[in-house]
Design a protein around this motif. Structure first.
Motif, PDB file in Angstrom:
ATOM      1  N   ARG A 178      37.241  48.520  32.964  1.00 30.26           N
ATOM      2  CA  ARG A 178      36.727  47.701  31.872  1.00 30.26           C
ATOM      3  C   ARG A 178      37.545  47.899  30.603  1.00 30.26           C
ATOM      4  N   ASN A 180      40.699  48.765  30.364  1.00 28.08           N
ATOM      5  CA  ASN A 180      42.062  48.266  30.477  1.00 28.08           C
ATOM      6  C   ASN A 180      42.140  46.834  30.985  1.00 28.08           C
ATOM      7  N   GLY A 181      41.000  46.278  31.379  1.00 28.69           N
ATOM      8  CA  GLY A 181      41.000  44.909  31.872  1.00 28.69           C
ATOM      9  C   GLY A 181      41.788  44.739  33.151  1.00 28.69           C
ATOM     10  N   TRP A 182      41.641  45.697  34.069  1.00 26.40           N
ATOM     11  CA  TRP A 182      42.413  45.632  35.305  1.00 26.40           C
ATOM     12  C   TRP A 182      41.914  44.540  36.236  1.00 26.40           C
ATOM     13  N   SER A 183      42.846  44.028  37.012  1.00 30.77           N
ATOM     14  CA  SER A 183      42.499  43.114  38.097  1.00 30.77           C
ATOM     15  C   SER A 183      42.149  43.938  39.331  1.00 30.77           C
TER      16      SER A 183
END
Length: 314
Positions: A178, A180-183
């Protein structure tokens, strides 16, 4: 004063001179000269110098004093030898202590070497992965080169059982992901970085597509190390669980309950109860108690447990 008989070679210088004087022979010279001169005198008397016995005065006090002196010398040598042995023993103790210290140091070095090898192996495996996007490559670089980052913390625990897998998955999908906004692909990379020990071998069994698929990676990890894998182990343990010779009924019953709950965690309570009763009856060591309980057919484990005490007390 008592006398004693001795051979020529045992005569002292004073005795040699006395014997020579009695035979009117010259008494000057060294001991060897005196002995040779006395031998010649004996031969002139038709005596055998090697077997001839001389009568000389014996001084008991002198003999005792000589023995005492020799005993004192021997005792002194024994004490010196004992001191040397104690010194050697002390050195052996010190060497043993040094060896233990060296052994501990070697173990520490071995542990560090293993840790370094594990890290290098992980880096090598990560380097061979098909990482896809440049952003995913950046995730790997951050994990490997930036101590203290979120992924760096994820790379340290060893994934060897279901609880650790769940912990890493939670950390990856919540806080770090959340923040780092990872995929999903980036979360899969972070999870692979968290693998240690035998868990890293699972990467060899996955295709490149599965390695990039977070859900597939979690699925394969759970199949090998998760609860479904452990349930098979608990099933086997329960099936082969028999009361030990030195095991009380209380201990045996408690372990049956534990194994049933682990092996059939998703099973309804009534079914779990019947399974526990059957496992308890099958594993009882006493044949008479087992047969009597099978005839009674108790429906609850607590009833079977209580009845077993009644049967044994008859």
């Amino acid at each position: 004063m008592a006398s004693r008989q001795v051979f020529l070679n045992y005569l002292k210088v004073a005795d040699l001179k006395r014997e020579l004087e009695e035979r009117e022979c010259e008494t000057t010279g060294k001991k060897a000269d005196l002995q040779n001169r006395l031998k010649e005198a004996l031969e002139n008397e038709d005596e055998n110098p090697n077997t001839y016995l001389f009568e000389i005065a014996g001084d008991i006090n002198s003999t005792l004093q000589s023995l005492i002196e020799n005993g004192s010398k021997m005792q002194q040598k024994l004490e010196e030898t004992s001191g040397n042995l104690r010194g050697m023993e002390q050195k052996l103790v010190e060497n043993s202590s040094n060896l233990r210290g060296m052994e501990q140091n070697l173990r520490g070095m071995e542990q560090k070497l293993i840790e370094n090898m594990d890290q290098k192996l992980l880096e090598k495996k990560i380097a061979t992965l098909s990482l896809g996007s440049g952003e995913q490559q950046q995730v790997v670089n951050t994990a490997l080169k930036s101590p203290g980052s979120d992924i760096d913390r994820l790379s340290k625990p060893e994934l060897n059982n279901y609880m650790e897998i769940s912990k890493i998955r939670m950390e990856t999908t919540t806080a770090a992901a959340r923040a780092n906004g990872w995929s999903l692909a980036e979360k899969a990379t972070a999870l692979m970085l968290a693998l240690r020990g035998d868990a890293t071998d699972i990467l060899q069994t996955l295709s490149l597509e599965e390695q990039d698929d977070y859900h597939q990676l979690v699925k394969h990890l759970e199949m090998r190390y998760g609860q479904s894998h452990l349930e098979h182990v608990y099933h086997s343990q329960l099936k082969n669980r028999y009361q030990k010779s030195n095991e009380s009924l209380q201990e045996f019953e408690a372990d049956i309950v534990r194994l049933v709950r682990l092996a059939y965690s998703s099973t309804p309570e009534n079914v779990m109860e019947r399974l526990a009763v059957q496992a308890f009856l099958d594993g009882l060591r006493d044949t008479e108690t087992r047969q009597a309980l099978n005839l009674a057919r108790p429906s609850k484990l607590v009833d079977a447990f209580g009845a077993s005490f009644g049967i044994r007390s008859r």
